[in-house]
Enzyme design. Structure first.
Site, PDB file in Angstrom:
ATOM      1  N   GLN C 132       0.825  -1.202   0.000  1.00 11.99           N
ATOM      2  CA  GLN C 132       0.000   0.000   0.000  1.00 11.99           C
ATOM      3  C   GLN C 132       0.859   1.253   0.000  1.00 11.99           C
ATOM      4  O   GLN C 132       1.679   1.437   0.898  1.00 11.99           O
ATOM      5  CB  GLN C 132      -0.886  -0.009   1.243  1.00 11.99           C
ATOM      6  CG  GLN C 132      -1.786   1.199   1.359  1.00 11.99           C
ATOM      7  CD  GLN C 132      -2.366   1.322   2.749  1.00 11.99           C
ATOM      8  OE1 GLN C 132      -1.662   1.242   3.732  1.00 11.99           O
ATOM      9  NE2 GLN C 132      -3.672   1.512   2.830  1.00 11.99           N
ATOM     10  N   GLY C 133       0.679   2.107  -0.978  1.00 12.74           N
ATOM     11  CA  GLY C 133       1.456   3.341  -1.042  1.00 12.74           C
ATOM     12  C   GLY C 133       0.596   4.551  -0.722  1.00 12.74           C
ATOM     13  O   GLY C 133       0.069   5.200  -1.617  1.00 12.74           O
ATOM     14  N   TYR C 134       0.416   4.819   0.539  1.00 16.30           N
ATOM     15  CA  TYR C 134      -0.423   5.943   0.968  1.00 16.30           C
ATOM     16  C   TYR C 134       0.436   7.049   1.576  1.00 16.30           C
ATOM     17  O   TYR C 134       0.558   8.128   1.053  1.00 16.30           O
ATOM     18  CB  TYR C 134      -1.428   5.463   2.007  1.00 16.30           C
ATOM     19  CG  TYR C 134      -2.727   4.975   1.440  1.00 16.30           C
ATOM     20  CD1 TYR C 134      -2.774   4.347   0.206  1.00 16.30           C
ATOM     21  CD2 TYR C 134      -3.916   5.142   2.132  1.00 16.30           C
ATOM     22  CE1 TYR C 134      -3.976   3.898  -0.311  1.00 16.30           C
ATOM     23  CE2 TYR C 134      -5.121   4.697   1.627  1.00 16.30           C
ATOM     24  CZ  TYR C 134      -5.154   4.075   0.399  1.00 16.30           C
ATOM     25  OH  TYR C 134      -6.341   3.639  -0.097  1.00 16.30           O
ATOM     26  N   SER C 135       1.034   6.728   2.750  1.00 21.26           N
ATOM     27  CA  SER C 135       1.760   7.747   3.516  1.00 21.26           C
ATOM     28  C   SER C 135       2.959   8.258   2.733  1.00 21.26           C
ATOM     29  O   SER C 135       3.569   7.524   1.957  1.00 21.26           O
ATOM     30  CB  SER C 135       2.262   7.165   4.825  1.00 21.26           C
ATOM     31  OG  SER C 135       1.184   6.860   5.651  1.00 21.26           O
ATOM     32  N   SER C 167       4.311  -1.515   4.196  1.00 19.77           N
ATOM     33  CA  SER C 167       4.660  -2.843   4.706  1.00 19.77           C
ATOM     34  C   SER C 167       5.088  -3.728   3.555  1.00 19.77           C
ATOM     35  O   SER C 167       4.379  -3.837   2.549  1.00 19.77           O
ATOM     36  CB  SER C 167       3.461  -3.503   5.377  1.00 19.77           C
ATOM     37  OG  SER C 167       3.133  -2.817   6.531  1.00 19.77           O
ATOM     38  N   GLU C 250      -8.699  -0.955   6.141  1.00 19.91           N
ATOM     39  CA  GLU C 250      -7.423  -1.023   6.833  1.00 19.91           C
ATOM     40  C   GLU C 250      -7.615  -0.965   8.342  1.00 19.91           C
ATOM     41  O   GLU C 250      -6.970  -1.675   9.091  1.00 19.91           O
ATOM     42  CB  GLU C 250      -6.500   0.125   6.402  1.00 19.91           C
ATOM     43  CG  GLU C 250      -5.098  -0.046   6.976  1.00 19.91           C
ATOM     44  CD  GLU C 250      -4.251   1.214   6.879  1.00 19.91           C
ATOM     45  OE1 GLU C 250      -4.799   2.297   6.649  1.00 19.91           O
ATOM     46  OE2 GLU C 250      -3.037   1.095   7.071  1.00 19.91           O
ATOM     47  N   SER C 381      -3.501   7.891  14.110  1.00 21.08           N
ATOM     48  CA  SER C 381      -2.973   8.010  15.474  1.00 21.08           C
ATOM     49  C   SER C 381      -4.102   8.126  16.491  1.00 21.08           C
ATOM     50  O   SER C 381      -5.249   8.403  16.142  1.00 21.08           O
ATOM     51  CB  SER C 381      -2.086   9.245  15.575  1.00 21.08           C
ATOM     52  OG  SER C 381      -2.888  10.409  15.454  1.00 21.08           O
ATOM     53  N   GLU C 383      -4.605  10.454  18.455  1.00 22.22           N
ATOM     54  CA  GLU C 383      -5.148  11.816  18.398  1.00 22.22           C
ATOM     55  C   GLU C 383      -6.207  11.932  17.304  1.00 22.22           C
ATOM     56  O   GLU C 383      -7.252  12.565  17.492  1.00 22.22           O
ATOM     57  CB  GLU C 383      -4.021  12.827  18.147  1.00 22.22           C
ATOM     58  CG  GLU C 383      -3.097  13.054  19.333  1.00 22.22           C
ATOM     59  CD  GLU C 383      -2.097  11.930  19.570  1.00 22.22           C
ATOM     60  OE1 GLU C 383      -1.938  11.082  18.670  1.00 22.22           O
ATOM     61  OE2 GLU C 383      -1.484  11.888  20.647  1.00 22.22           O
TER      62      GLU C 383
END
Lengths: 406, 382, 406, 382
Positions: C132-135, C167, C250, C381, C383
């Site tokens: 997965q290429g998100y962040s 990952s 996810e 997160s 938060e």
């Protein structure tokens, strides 16, 4: 200590020896013996008034204020000597007064000569009792959103509105009061700082009942109250500036007053021994409460040391450090924690509200526990203190929409 | 599907909420408190609840009950907890009623249970003797010595008896043999309030609810008033206290929900610095954390109530889990509620302080969080 | 259960009996035996591949996906029966795959017929492994601020930029990737959802070392990587919508994966007995740690009950309640708390990093403790979760400047 | 004026900060760790510190020390704590050096103290035998039995000896009489690393700092190597451990300050959703709470250091107060630091995780928070 100070120290000692009755050198325990003065003073102890008068005569009730207004005219060094001597002799405070603690300093800074002459001597001598009119119903932490109006009508302001959380408004002679003098100005501008005679027609005072029971707080309502224009301190738009100067005195005061009836004076471990008992090694027989008691005592110790550190920095001329911003916050949060512990460890004995079946000190503690919940709200809530620390001490950026939120 | 309410349960929940809002809102508690009501409990309202069948919810139908379960009773208590309504469910129904239902002989059941279900007779359960709920529940100094006539003579003092000054009868836990901490040797007695030597002293407690000290000075009771077996009271006592602990947790859940919802409403409507205070992130996060704790509280209460009804072995463990959690969460939520309400939060005018007071009393009643965590661990074998 | 389902249940049981080797009915303990498939599969256990193939042949690796793409074609009721039977027999998962868990569902929803035909069967059969290429570096919680560009050049997108926290990027065959297709569009618009072959020239992958040591995470850099235009899923501006749909998978997945190597499976009390001992009554001989262990166990119990409550509500057709929003938050915070306890109670034995002087399980726990600190950051997160709960569940108002902050 | 630094102290503080930043920044620790350095400590850097006189700060001038106090040593440790620099102050100077200074005879002092001050000789203090710092510090199974020649033969194992694999010599705590938990009967010995029967096993610890297991198998030491009085070692031990506990707290304070300052800087510069994340109120409030806890930590550390120098009776109580607080606050601040740094916070690339690792080890070394709260209460008589 130089010779001159040493001489003064002896003078103070002699003054105390001569003027302070033995009874006034015992701890002040009963709240009804507090020396608040005013036009309708209550002196339940016969020696209170003579001691107040003796101190006032020398200006020692306001040691650093100028002599021309009845103050003691002492510099900081001499004032500290006097304070040390009074403490050493165990003297009771000669006068408790919001005039002394809060109004006086700003009046000296912002008042006209006539205002100083008119108001300060009466404060020093304990002849006038003052209360503070800042908060308004619905304003909460956002003090500057006040709505009480003062409209100029000839030589008087006509005041309409209401104030809340005023300590002893029902007993005070005067109120120093924030009013909106210019409704068209921006929020923090257009505020005036007005001195109001509580005898004026149109004033109604209603005591506030707290969750802990009766309280010194009142609500005060103004309905067309006429106040002489000469009673405005500073310029009409200057009220917020004066109010902030005064607030800094109030915050110092709250931590001082908290100390007086503080949770610190209660030995948690003594209570724990009484309610929980000890094991064969002498340890409190309740591991988890004992752990929390140790933590609370340890935090109290660290907090006291931090206050001492702050005082020493001031005395060393390094100014108060950033740590001063935390005393209100940490002190009240710690105090709440200590009262929770006191009530919790007492078990069923800690649940009494009134009447028989409970010891007198148990009933007092129940009320003190509930009262302590207000300490983190009044005088700038814990949330406000956290905002202040984050902004002023830590330099964290404002919320883009959070202007003035402290 | 133990967590999903049946239609009947949903209807009961709705009825209980309506009754609480209309007949025993917080103003009802205030009226009793401020009017210095002699007993702090309205028998009139209790009768109204009895007319709805509620005191009989968990009692068998043959004795005038509805034959439902604690899952149902919990819904009623939760609703009453929301309005802090004084009631006699713990004292009369769950503690004393359960003791009779579980331990009594047919005659005693026939004599008392219908009157409990009908609301006519109020009971109090006199067992606590110390300043706090003691380990193993059983520390008992009150002594019942056998008399020549086969009856007993009871001497002792009970420290915190729910509704003790209101009750028409007591279930008294006294020691017929053994040391103060022994599990064996406890016996339960049915004791009329009017018996010579029984005196009660009402305690004025911070939450304005009802508790009393009960003195037993040479109180003579007949052999026929023994509840269950002489010396084996602990079997009943354990079960009864677990049930009461869970029932109290259900009531506390209601109080927690109400205090939280009132606070949420305040956060949404109260404006400071030109915006609703609920838009301040620090308050949001604190509210969100409370939400989590409350959801977990709801689950454990529901599970524990259902475990009673299913007669499961893990009732003691669930009772302690529920009480430990609810005690902490109630204090946390009520404390945050007061703080987030700001100045008005500490005035007596607003209801929110009443929840804090109730939280403090409830957390201690039948054992506080530390006690129940200790017991939870002990039952888990560690 | 109706007859038809009962018949199917027997079918499943028979299938398992026939096709699942005994070794594949033992718990999967060794990480290197996990069945990830792909073009370069690693099967350290000889029975892994046959079991995967048997399941894939029936479409049981993706039981509810349409048969036309290789799925099982089962409805929810039948899928649950299959799942129950697999669990009952203690079968290992036949295939672990981000393609199954994440990409597949959105491809079925948003993909063209050609895309489904091209990609889904390979996922079902475990022939392609996805990442997965998100962040992106520097984006953090603000996913939509992504900067990786995809510029159309003829029949291909040319991709430049970088992704992080991917990952197994070093082991995957393909990446599903968010790219900015229109830099002039507003933040959440102008994003595309692109499928990239990891063999393409211009891709560099670098593993990330965590505080806990080696990790499956990688950084991936794209330098002029050409990707066929046909690999764009949905419309060029639709990427964010697809991403959000996928993210919901996810989050469910993270709580599922957390369960797998969960702190829940560790008995705190067993460790405490080992490291702290017990007193004569059998209680752990450390009152304050014992109290915290009890609290952690109690919270775990309540959390599990809450998850069960949520599942029951879904099964009863009441839909997931508001409590589902808290599982990621509470689960990870609780897991961190439990790992802290494990390390803390072990004393010096809990401080080992590697080498001799520590038991193997102690060294694993040190790493797991450190790894657990990431759980409250990754996948949204704590938060962010708190913001989500405050807004969506509690209905608290947005920060005026806080658009999209969740 | 005990809290206000003198000019000399300020200069020392500045020098220590500079040294730490230039000679032993966090990259120094990383280099030792990633290079799998055999001892994890740079004797070269230790020599540099010795050239600045630091190992001798608290040692008497007659033995090559500077004759300053713990207030000064604390400043150095605080500075080293900021960069997580490996050093031998605890093992060599505070534990072993204090033991020799407080308990040794003139000959021993003359033999060892100058070599400690000059940085030539490294010591380790071998006392812990269990998995955690034991109650009363004194649980000791290691036995020293008297030999015919008047010497002793020591057998035992020490579990977590700071710098144990690096040291040239050990101060070994062993039992010459009494039960395992008896305060009487402990004796301190000066033991050369090279003596037959002494073996060490370096432990690879999560913070990449230095500790070892030390085995003593029939180690024969001469009568002349007894440190202080036979059987009365506890008098020295108590004082030495209090000093080390306070010194460690000073080092921890540095780590706390650095982790917090790095986090503040991150909050101010890192932007999310178009604004610095430090403008989010929830993070602000958490940071402000940390600030309070850190200020209190600073005060207790300063007070405790000065109490050693003034030889005050409350050193034990202050030692426990300091260690209890610093242990909790370090873990709290380091944990928050990692969380607030987000994804990069859990990568090894960033330093911030190193503080978390150090916090975990430091909180346990010489007794964790629970241990010291217990001791604080005990010393307070409750």
């Amino acid at each position: 200590m130089n010779d001159e100070l040493e001489t003064f120290r002896r003078e103070c000692a002699a003054f105390i020896e001569a003027k302070c009755p033995a009874s006034m050198r015992t701890p002040l325990v009963r709240e009804d013996e507090e020396p608040w003065g005013g036009r309708r003073p209550v002196f339940t102890h016969p020696d209170t008034k003579p001691w107040m008068d003796a101190m006032a005569e020398r200006g020692f009730t306001a040691p650093t204020w100028p002599r021309e207004y009845g103050g003691g005219g002492l510099d900081e060094a001499h004032a500290r000597v006097l304070e040390d001597e009074l403490r050493r002799a165990g003297c009771r405070p000669a006068l408790k007064s919001f005039g002394l603690w809060m109004l006086g300093p700003v009046l000296l800074q912002y008042g006209t000569e006539a205002q100083k002459q008119a108001w300060i001597p009466g404060i020093v001598r304990g002849e006038t009792r003052w209360c503070q009119g800042y908060s308004e119903p619905g304003a909460g932490s956002d003090l500057a959103s006040l709505q009480t109006r003062a409209v100029l009508d000839g030589d008087a302001y006509v005041v309409d509105g209401g104030k809340v959380w005023t300590s002893h408004a029902d007993k005070a002679d005067y109120m120093f009061c924030l009013v909106r003098t210019d409704p068209s100005a921006r929020k923090h501008e257009g505020i005036g700082f007005l001195l109001i005679d509580m005898r004026a027609p149109g004033i109604t005072v209603r005591p506030i009942r707290l969750i802990s029971g009766a309280s010194p707080f009142c609500e005060t309502f103004f309905d067309g109250v006429r106040v002489p224009r000469a009673n405005l301190v500073g310029r009409p738009g200057e009220g917020w500036t004066i109010a902030k100067a005064l607030l800094s005195h109030e915050r110092a005061l709250i931590s001082k007053m908290r100390d007086a009836r503080s949770s610190e004076d209660v030995s948690l471990e003594a209570l724990a021994r009484r309610y929980l008992g000890t094991d064969e090694s002498g340890a409190i027989d309740h591991p988890s409460l004992r752990d929390r008691i140790a933590q609370a005592n340890l935090d109290l110790l660290c907090n006291k040391l931090t206050m001492r550190r702050s005082e020493e920095a001031v005395r060393a001329g390094l100014g108060p450090g950033p740590e001063t911003s935390m005393f209100k916050l940490y002190g009240t949060e710690l105090s709440k924690r200590r009262y929770e512990l006191m009530v919790e460890m007492a078990g069923f004995s800690g649940l009494g509200w009134e009447g028989e079946g409970f010891e007198a000190d148990e009933l007092v503690r129940t009320r003190s526990w509930l009262r302590s919940r207000a300490s983190s709200i009044e005088g700038g809530s814990s949330e406000i203190q956290l905002n202040v620390i984050a902004k002023r001490v830590l330099g964290l950026p404002d919320d883009p929409h959070g202007r003035g939120r402290e | 599907m133990s967590f999903v309410l049946t239609e009947e349960q949903t209807a009961l929940q709705r009825a209980a909420r309506e009754f609480a809002n209309e007949r025993v809102p917080t103003t009802h508690l205030r009226a009793l408190r401020d009017g210095n009501d002699a007993i702090g409990l309205s028998r009139e309202r209790w009768t109204e609840m009895a007319e709805l069948g509620w005191p009989g919810i968990v009692l068998p139908e043959e004795h005038g009950g509805l034959g439902l379960g604690f899952a149902e009773l919990g819904l009623v208590l939760q609703a009453l907890g929301r309005t802090l309504a004084p009631h006699a469910f713990l004292s009369t129904v769950v503690l004393s009623g359960s003791a009779i239902a579980l331990g009594s002989d047919a005659r005693q059941k026939h004599e008392h249970l219908p009157k409990i279900a009908s609301g006519e007779r109020l009971f109090a359960f006199a067992h606590e003797e110390r300043r706090r709920h003691a380990r193993h529940h059983i520390a008992t100094r009150a002594v019942a010595s056998r008399e020549a006539n086969g009856g007993f003579r009871i001497d002792g003092e009970k420290s915190f008896v729910l509704d003790g000054h209101v009750a028409d009868m007591f279930v008294v836990v006294a020691r017929t043999s053994g040391d103060v901490d022994a599990r064996e040797g406890l016996t339960l007695f049915l004791v009329k309030k009017t018996l010579p030597g029984v005196t009660t002293q009402r305690l004025s407690v911070v939450d304005a609810r009802n508790a009393a000290r009960v003195h037993l000075a040479g109180v003579e009771v007949a052999r026929a008033d023994v509840l269950g077996h002489v010396g084996r009271g602990v079997e009943i006592l354990d079960r009864v206290l677990d049930r009461a602990t869970i029932a109290l947790a259900a009531e506390m859940l209601g109080g927690i929900e109400e205090a939280f919802e009132r606070t949420l409403a305040h956060l949404k409507t109260r404006r400071q610095f030109g915006v609703p205070i609920g838009s301040f992130q620090a308050l949001k996060h604190r509210a969100a954390y409370m939400f989590c704790e409350i959801e977990l509280s709801r689950s454990i209460v529901m599970e524990a109530l259902r475990a009673i009804d299913a007669n499961r072995d893990d009732v003691p463990m669930l009772a302690s889990a529920a009480k430990a959690r609810l005690s902490d969460v109630f204090l946390q939520v009520a404390g945050e509620a007061v703080q987030m309400h700001g100045g008005v939060g500490v005035t007596d005018e607003l209801d929110i302080g009443l929840f804090l007071k109730r939280a403090r009393v409830a957390q201690l009643t039948l054992g506080d969080a530390a006690h129940h965590r200790d017991r939870f661990a002990r039952l888990g074998g560690y």
